[in-house]
Design a protein around this motif. Structure first.
Motif, PDB file in Angstrom:
ATOM      1  N   GLU A  71       0.821  -1.211   0.000  1.00 30.20           N
ATOM      2  CA  GLU A  71       0.000   0.000   0.000  1.00 30.20           C
ATOM      3  C   GLU A  71       0.859   1.268   0.000  1.00 30.20           C
ATOM      4  N   ASP A  72       1.979   1.241   0.719  1.00 30.92           N
ATOM      5  CA  ASP A  72       2.818   2.430   0.825  1.00 30.92           C
ATOM      6  C   ASP A  72       3.586   2.740  -0.452  1.00 30.92           C
ATOM      7  N   VAL A  73       3.533   1.839  -1.420  1.00 29.67           N
ATOM      8  CA  VAL A  73       4.240   2.061  -2.675  1.00 29.67           C
ATOM      9  C   VAL A  73       3.497   3.064  -3.563  1.00 29.67           C
ATOM     10  N   ASP A  74       2.188   3.192  -3.371  1.00 29.21           N
ATOM     11  CA  ASP A  74       1.354   4.015  -4.257  1.00 29.21           C
ATOM     12  C   ASP A  74       1.925   5.413  -4.469  1.00 29.21           C
ATOM     13  N   TYR A  75       2.372   6.047  -3.399  1.00 32.66           N
ATOM     14  CA  TYR A  75       2.822   7.430  -3.484  1.00 32.66           C
ATOM     15  C   TYR A  75       4.321   7.549  -3.759  1.00 32.66           C
ATOM     16  N   LEU A  76       4.933   6.429  -4.115  1.00 31.28           N
ATOM     17  CA  LEU A  76       6.365   6.419  -4.415  1.00 31.28           C
ATOM     18  C   LEU A  76       6.662   5.999  -5.850  1.00 31.28           C
ATOM     19  N   ASP A 103       6.373   7.279  -8.703  1.00 35.72           N
ATOM     20  CA  ASP A 103       7.049   8.223  -9.587  1.00 35.72           C
ATOM     21  C   ASP A 103       8.449   8.574  -9.112  1.00 35.72           C
ATOM     22  N   MET A 104       8.863   7.941  -8.000  1.00 34.58           N
ATOM     23  CA  MET A 104      10.193   8.193  -7.439  1.00 34.58           C
ATOM     24  C   MET A 104      11.155   7.032  -7.671  1.00 34.58           C
ATOM     25  N   ILE A 105      10.663   5.924  -8.208  1.00 36.25           N
ATOM     26  CA  ILE A 105      11.481   4.714  -8.230  1.00 36.25           C
ATOM     27  C   ILE A 105      11.685   4.183  -9.650  1.00 36.25           C
ATOM     28  N   ASP A 106      12.787   3.474  -9.805  1.00 37.95           N
ATOM     29  CA  ASP A 106      13.122   2.807 -11.055  1.00 37.95           C
ATOM     30  C   ASP A 106      13.041   1.290 -10.913  1.00 37.95           C
ATOM     31  N   LEU A 107      12.955   0.825  -9.662  1.00 39.42           N
ATOM     32  CA  LEU A 107      12.961  -0.615  -9.391  1.00 39.42           C
ATOM     33  C   LEU A 107      12.276  -0.877  -8.055  1.00 39.42           C
ATOM     34  N   VAL A 108      11.490  -1.948  -7.994  1.00 35.25           N
ATOM     35  CA  VAL A 108      10.979  -2.464  -6.718  1.00 35.25           C
ATOM     36  C   VAL A 108      11.595  -3.834  -6.512  1.00 35.25           C
ATOM     37  N   CYS A 109      12.245  -4.012  -5.374  1.00 34.56           N
ATOM     38  CA  CYS A 109      12.860  -5.299  -5.031  1.00 34.56           C
ATOM     39  C   CYS A 109      11.968  -5.997  -4.008  1.00 34.56           C
ATOM     40  N   VAL A 110      11.387  -7.105  -4.416  1.00 37.28           N
ATOM     41  CA  VAL A 110      10.542  -7.892  -3.515  1.00 37.28           C
ATOM     42  C   VAL A 110      11.393  -8.990  -2.895  1.00 37.28           C
ATOM     43  N   MET A 111      11.524  -8.933  -1.579  1.00 35.53           N
ATOM     44  CA  MET A 111      12.278  -9.965  -0.873  1.00 35.53           C
ATOM     45  C   MET A 111      11.422 -11.216  -0.749  1.00 35.53           C
ATOM     46  N   THR A 112      11.910 -12.318  -1.268  1.00 38.41           N
ATOM     47  CA  THR A 112      11.193 -13.587  -1.171  1.00 38.41           C
ATOM     48  C   THR A 112      11.835 -14.510  -0.137  1.00 38.41           C
ATOM     49  N   VAL A 113      12.745 -13.938   0.643  1.00 37.45           N
ATOM     50  CA  VAL A 113      13.240 -14.511   1.896  1.00 37.45           C
ATOM     51  C   VAL A 113      13.368 -13.333   2.860  1.00 37.45           C
ATOM     52  N   ASN A 114      13.507 -13.602   4.128  1.00 37.17           N
ATOM     53  CA  ASN A 114      13.801 -12.524   5.067  1.00 37.17           C
ATOM     54  C   ASN A 114      15.254 -12.113   4.878  1.00 37.17           C
ATOM     55  N   PRO A 115      15.518 -10.808   4.764  1.00 37.66           N
ATOM     56  CA  PRO A 115      16.872 -10.364   4.419  1.00 37.66           C
ATOM     57  C   PRO A 115      17.885 -10.663   5.513  1.00 37.66           C
ATOM     58  N   GLY A 116      19.113 -10.942   5.081  1.00 34.57           N
ATOM     59  CA  GLY A 116      20.186 -11.140   6.041  1.00 34.57           C
ATOM     60  C   GLY A 116      21.118 -12.283   5.717  1.00 34.57           C
ATOM     61  N   PHE A 117      20.624 -13.298   5.021  1.00 33.13           N
ATOM     62  CA  PHE A 117      21.455 -14.452   4.717  1.00 33.13           C
ATOM     63  C   PHE A 117      21.106 -15.022   3.355  1.00 33.13           C
ATOM     64  N   GLY A 118      22.090 -15.592   2.676  1.00 28.99           N
ATOM     65  CA  GLY A 118      21.845 -16.316   1.446  1.00 28.99           C
ATOM     66  C   GLY A 118      21.390 -17.735   1.747  1.00 28.99           C
ATOM     67  N   GLY A 119      20.887 -18.398   0.705  1.00 26.74           N
ATOM     68  CA  GLY A 119      20.557 -19.812   0.811  1.00 26.74           C
ATOM     69  C   GLY A 119      19.260 -20.148   1.526  1.00 26.74           C
ATOM     70  N   GLN A 120      18.384 -19.157   1.741  1.00 29.16           N
ATOM     71  CA  GLN A 120      17.126 -19.429   2.425  1.00 29.16           C
ATOM     72  C   GLN A 120      16.059 -19.926   1.448  1.00 29.16           C
ATOM     73  N   SER A 121      14.985 -20.477   2.015  1.00 31.93           N
ATOM     74  CA  SER A 121      13.902 -21.020   1.194  1.00 31.93           C
ATOM     75  C   SER A 121      12.948 -19.912   0.744  1.00 31.93           C
ATOM     76  N   PHE A 122      12.458 -20.056  -0.450  1.00 30.26           N
ATOM     77  CA  PHE A 122      11.547 -19.125  -1.100  1.00 30.26           C
ATOM     78  C   PHE A 122      10.210 -19.048  -0.359  1.00 30.26           C
ATOM     79  N   ILE A 123       9.706 -17.817  -0.152  1.00 26.42           N
ATOM     80  CA  ILE A 123       8.418 -17.604   0.522  1.00 26.42           C
ATOM     81  C   ILE A 123       7.349 -17.401  -0.547  1.00 26.42           C
ATOM     82  N   HIS A 124       6.487 -18.382  -0.725  1.00 28.16           N
ATOM     83  CA  HIS A 124       5.554 -18.396  -1.857  1.00 28.16           C
ATOM     84  C   HIS A 124       4.480 -17.316  -1.795  1.00 28.16           C
ATOM     85  N   SER A 125       4.200 -16.775  -0.632  1.00 28.96           N
ATOM     86  CA  SER A 125       3.170 -15.732  -0.545  1.00 28.96           C
ATOM     87  C   SER A 125       3.550 -14.488  -1.341  1.00 28.96           C
ATOM     88  N   GLN A 126       4.826 -14.359  -1.685  1.00 30.20           N
ATOM     89  CA  GLN A 126       5.269 -13.164  -2.388  1.00 30.20           C
ATOM     90  C   GLN A 126       4.909 -13.162  -3.875  1.00 30.20           C
TER      91      GLN A 126
END
Length: 227
Positions: free
Chosen positions: A126-131, A133-156
């Motif tokens: 929801e908070d992306v709506d007003y942004l 026109d300010m962005i060139d890319l949206v990065c959707v994290m499909t794991v919780n950030p911090g480590f490599g090698g984690q399992s994919f979160i399908h809800s994303q």
């Protein structure tokens, strides 16, 4: 960097040989990587500690494609100029990292970089709506950030589909970071993503002495998206 919605594979150097980053980057680019993804972690916003601006500056001379720098740090604003000067083409900050994301995105663009906005798995869109026109890319994290090698979160997957609808015909990339493999990549491509960050899925089985598996892995992800 020109805009297009073709699938781009962005190997994460977090999964590369830390003692040989320059050669690793040259190898994955020669084997078909479209972008190089650099995960910056501060041990505060996320539970890991990786690279700072000097490392980005050191590897910049080896990157001939796009250096995609993902800032998993808080605060972000004091470091934008340093990472821009280090050669980032895309500089991505987390929506959750500070109270004034609009100002942060302004600062990234003012520093001469493409502005990316990252969303954690538990963050809505929801908070992306007003942004938009300010962005060139949206990065959707499909794991919780911090480590490599984690399992994919399908809800994303549904999050990406809804983001793609919001974006419409705006020239905004949708990047996926976490758990990308030949099995999960086509789910995200179908939902509307065009930049796929892959760490272990690209670097497994290869080395700077034998980089051919990097190419095999990149082609497998790309082919899965096309099928």
């Amino acid at each position: 960097m020109s805009f297009d919605r073709s699938i781009k594979i962005a190997p994460s150097i977090l999964s590369a040989d830390f003692a040989n980053f320059g050669q690793e980057i040259r190898c994955v680019e020669a084997e078909g990587a479209d972008w190089i993804h650099v995960d910056v972690m501060d041990g505060h916003f996320v539970p890991n500690l990786t690279f700072g601006p000097p490392m980005c500056a050191a590897i910049r001379k080896h990157v001939t494609t796009v250096m995609d720098v993902h800032l998993m740090i808080a605060p972000v604003d004091p470091y934008i100029e340093a990472f821009a000067e280090a050669g980032a083409d895309v500089l991505t900050a987390h929506l959750e990292a500070g109270p004034h994301i609009h100002r942060t995105l302004q600062a990234i663009r003012a520093a001469g970089c493409k502005a990316g906005l990252a969303l954690n798995p538990g963050t809505g869109i929801e908070d992306v709506d007003y942004l938009l026109d300010m962005i060139d890319l949206v990065c959707v994290m499909t794991v919780n950030p911090g480590f490599g090698g984690q399992s994919f979160i399908h809800s994303q997957v549904e999050k990406v589909r809804r983001l793609r609808e919001k974006i419409g015909d705006r020239p905004i990339h949708i990047e996926i970071d976490g758990g990308i493999t030949p099995l999960t990549a086509p789910l995200m491509a179908e939902a509307g993503a065009d930049v796929l960050v892959a760490g272990s899925a690209v670097f497994k089985g290869g080395s700077v002495v034998d980089p051919a598996p990097y190419g095999d892995n990149i082609r497998a992800i790309r082919a899965a998206c096309a099928s």
